[in-house]
Scaffold this active site. Sequence first.
Site, mmCIF file in Angstrom:
data_model
loop_
_atom_site.group_PDB
_atom_site.id
_atom_site.type_symbol
_atom_site.label_atom_id
_atom_site.label_comp_id
_atom_site.label_asym_id
_atom_site.label_seq_id
_atom_site.Cartn_x
_atom_site.Cartn_y
_atom_site.Cartn_z
ATOM 1 N N GLU A 27 60.624 11.760 32.529
ATOM 2 C CA GLU A 27 61.504 12.101 33.294
ATOM 3 C C GLU A 27 62.741 11.894 32.791
ATOM 4 O O GLU A 27 63.626 12.945 33.053
ATOM 5 C CB GLU A 27 61.191 11.190 34.944
ATOM 6 C CG GLU A 27 59.951 11.429 35.565
ATOM 7 C CD GLU A 27 58.797 10.871 35.100
ATOM 8 O OE1 GLU A 27 58.942 10.106 33.976
ATOM 9 O OE2 GLU A 27 57.689 11.089 35.791
ATOM 10 N N HIS A 35 56.950 4.979 46.808
ATOM 11 C CA HIS A 35 56.556 6.479 46.924
ATOM 12 C C HIS A 35 57.241 6.877 48.219
ATOM 13 O O HIS A 35 57.072 7.855 48.707
ATOM 14 C CB HIS A 35 54.971 6.829 47.218
ATOM 15 C CG HIS A 35 54.329 7.403 45.823
ATOM 16 N ND1 HIS A 35 54.874 6.730 44.877
ATOM 17 C CD2 HIS A 35 53.632 8.406 45.711
ATOM 18 C CE1 HIS A 35 54.285 7.235 43.789
ATOM 19 N NE2 HIS A 35 53.263 8.358 44.402
#
Lengths: 322, 358
Positions: free
Chosen positions: B67, B136
């Site tokens: 990322e 999450h």
Amino acid sequence: MTDDQLEMRLLGAMLRLRMVEEAIAAHYPEQEMRCPVHLSIGQEAPSAAFSLAVQREDLAVSTHRGHAHYLAKGGALGPMIAEIYGKSTGCSKGRGGSMHLADKDAGFMGTSAIVGNSIPVGVGLGLALQIQGRAQASCVFIGDGATEEGVYYESANFAVVKNLPVVFLCENNRYSVYSPLSVRQPEGRSLTRVATSLGLTSVEVDGNDAIACYHAVDRALQQARGGGGPQFLEFHTFRHLEHCGPNDDDHLDYRQPGELQSWQQRDPIDLLQAKLLLTNHDLSSEIQPIRERISNEIETAFAEAAAAPFPDLEECMRDVYA
Amino acid sequence: MPDNTIARRELTFAQAINEATHQAMAADPTVICFGLGVTDPGAIFGTTRGLEEAFGPSRVFDMPTSENAMTGVAVGAAIAGLKPLMTHQRLDFFLLAMDQLVNSAAKWHYMFGCQFNVPITIRLIIGRGWGQGPTHSQNLQAWFTHIPGLKVVMPTTPADAKQLLLASIDDPNPVLFLEHRWLHNLTDDVPEQPTHGLIGKARVARQGDDITIVASGYLTLEAIRAADYLTGVGIKCDVIDLRTLSPLDWPAIFKSVHKTGRLMAVDSGALTGSIAGEIIARVASERFADLKVAPRRLAQPDVPEPTSFGLTRGFHIRSRSIAGSALEMMGETGDVLLGQLPDPVPHDVPGDWFKGPF
């Protein structure tokens, strides 16, 4: 270009980089350059080599120790000195300082104060070159410390996956600030072998031998431009002054006794001059006008930087968004 | 070509994003799209479906699980003339990329004296419920608004999702496009033509004179539900859907508060350091005379979102808590009037369409 011409041009390029950094060091105590500076004295050979091998349409990014890379890519000297002085005529309008230099017209796309930060940016430049179908290379200057950042591995991996036209130029000067390689990487670790294992075409170079540097950089750039994929060059070299600032700091004893002296005996400028003397050059008469020309250029740059105004205070609040 | 400028069809929020991406890539060959899974069978909840087939693998590609580097790659590609659109299936993964977001994307324009623009759009999907749990489900929009140089958008409706995504891709700055997973199946009219909404403009989703409720993203739906309920008991709310969190549409907030004199800021992020806190602070310091009662923040507790079905009961802000707060601000005792506004059962899904796992 004959060998002779190449050697003289390398010498001239190294002298220019050295004399610029020496001028910064000499003026620094005046307290007019009010930002950190990281000088490249001792590490000029890879940059000088790069300046002769690179094309204007190639792109490059570098690090906090980026003066030499900026100049080698063709970045304008006056705006760089003005930037270090924080003036409105600086290449970054006084917003970046020594650690944030760019000259877009020269294809020098920025430097970063964060170790490893500009690596993926350089790889992204390579991605753009590939997508746009331009047969140029993106050049990423790093030091040995950056090879300890995760982003180096991420970026190198992506460059290999996509076969991007990227050349990593790693100046291994053995120290990250005061921390030697021995406390940062296992004994016997070779940055070149690590790079090879990542899939980069990798070459180890005597980073104080400007001629060797030139041939390595030239080959790597041609490979990358021609679709040969990402390249890695490790230059073994050494910084003579402190990590940050204009001074010698050998008295702090963070380096091995005699280590600096042994590298100074292999000073890249002295090495090339010695070689040229062997071929019976009348060096002093050839070098003197080169030095004078560089001196004049530097004096002009410093005088203009000193005379230029600071940016208007309103400039501070402008341009947060494009 | 037929004039279909007013052609409207119902699309889901996810379909609207897919359509906007197709249209942006068709209109501008410099737009590229990448992210983990953009070409996989799931196609990021359908939002990237068909892109690779339409625009080829050099412009649309899956990527290494990197990322941080890939955000830097987007910066490099952007300053060399491309417009990268990047996608993360959860915002939380993107936390690995804070160096490249904050030190590169947000700075490259200002820091180098405007030599470069950084036209990047980064889609960040926010999860909730169904055990998404501590890593999450994070609503970190306030973090991003704290960084000068970034734009932050957080649409609620499918039409806004399409328009704001097109506007984000067009924008010469880095834009974080926050999309709430619970909105992906929301259906509404969406203009077929590429219409480019304005970044930085809020929307008045409901009009009323009694109280201003400022919300964004999924919580706008809960605020609207609360406002519609309150109408039935005689309380009329202005519901401001911020749509953009940075730069924030202060005139829209000030105008509404001037009218109502009551302000409630609703925020899906944790209370401390929230956007809601910033809104309350700014209104209190700059429009104090407009306020009839103390303003309120409704934000998540300063606690990670737990995973268990049992632990998340009552954890999230819902229309009931919004309406209850509004009633209190109006001097009513909330509980008596809230009988017809129960929390949905089960509490951990956005509707029957969501069957897990993420």
